[in-house]
Design a protein around this motif. Sequence first.
Motif, PDB file in Angstrom:
ATOM      1  N   LEU A 134      -7.481  -2.689   2.455  1.00 22.82           N
ATOM      2  CA  LEU A 134      -6.313  -2.843   3.307  1.00 22.82           C
ATOM      3  C   LEU A 134      -6.529  -4.045   4.220  1.00 22.82           C
ATOM      4  CD1 LEU A 134      -3.622  -1.441   3.906  1.00 22.82           C
ATOM      5  CD2 LEU A 134      -4.739  -0.251   5.760  1.00 22.82           C
ATOM      6  N   VAL A 171      -3.147   0.372  -3.880  1.00 25.50           N
ATOM      7  CA  VAL A 171      -2.909  -0.987  -3.407  1.00 25.50           C
ATOM      8  C   VAL A 171      -2.314  -1.790  -4.555  1.00 25.50           C
ATOM      9  CG1 VAL A 171      -3.972  -3.130  -2.607  1.00 25.50           C
ATOM     10  CG2 VAL A 171      -4.801  -0.936  -1.750  1.00 25.50           C
ATOM     11  N   LYS A 206      -9.176  -2.243  -3.997  1.00 26.58           N
ATOM     12  CA  LYS A 206      -8.640  -1.252  -3.070  1.00 26.58           C
ATOM     13  C   LYS A 206      -9.105  -1.578  -1.657  1.00 26.58           C
ATOM     14  CE  LYS A 206      -8.002   3.751  -2.677  1.00 26.58           C
ATOM     15  NZ  LYS A 206      -8.193   3.910  -1.245  1.00 26.58           N
ATOM     16  N   ILE A 234       0.855  -1.176   0.000  1.00 29.70           N
ATOM     17  CA  ILE A 234       0.000   0.000   0.000  1.00 29.70           C
ATOM     18  C   ILE A 234       0.895   1.232   0.000  1.00 29.70           C
ATOM     19  CG2 ILE A 234      -1.770   1.314   1.241  1.00 29.70           C
ATOM     20  CD1 ILE A 234      -1.356  -2.361   1.985  1.00 29.70           C
TER      21      ILE A 234
END
Length: 234
Positions: free
Chosen positions: A232, A223, A230, A200
């Motif tokens: 995390l 990302v 996208k 990231i």
Amino acid sequence: MKKVVISLGGSILIPSLENHTIREYVPVLQKIAKKSRLFVVVGGGGEARRYIGIARELGIDEGTSDEIGILITRLNATMLIAALGDAAYPKVAESHAEAKKFSEHGKIVVMGGITPGQTTDAVAAVLAERVGATAFINATSVDGIYSEDPKKNPKATRFDAITPQKLLEIVGKTALGAGSNNVLDIVAARVVERSGIPLIVIDGRKPENLAEAILKGKFRGTVVSDAKKKALPV
């Protein structure tokens, strides 16, 4: 506990001797460390490039110039450790093996460069692989990965998500020498590709961006993952 490796650019942490973000980063890193096993790899920034520039003026070879830059990264790492106090392991890790060993104490592990010819981004990418990190975060001076350098071309396209192969295509166009200052170097990009660990890339000029990204999954950035979305994963 999940493991997160952060590559923290020296130009972000200590842009100049008169200006730094260490004070702002300390509570952010301490907050993150309460939720994740945290490793921070610090770059040399402008100070390293200044020393390397002097070395080149003196006709010193690139390998030795790199070693000088590594010393600056470790100096920056030492400064961050001292500022973090009890939250950090009190010694700069000088190898990936040391970083793994230091992490057993449950403290934030901080390191700088290791090998001439390898940026701290590459050090961080390999460290992420070695410790089995959930995510590898590159905190840099731009808000993601662009098709071109956005500082040179304001019309460059920013990507929300790309594959490791696309990353290699982008960074493969840039040269690598002592003190290079690209969004990511080719070695780090290849490690990202082979490890499968999501990368990231976010704007690290505002330290709170890291906490928002890691603890809440909210961020503006890119990302790099084969998952092509996208998100995390921490």
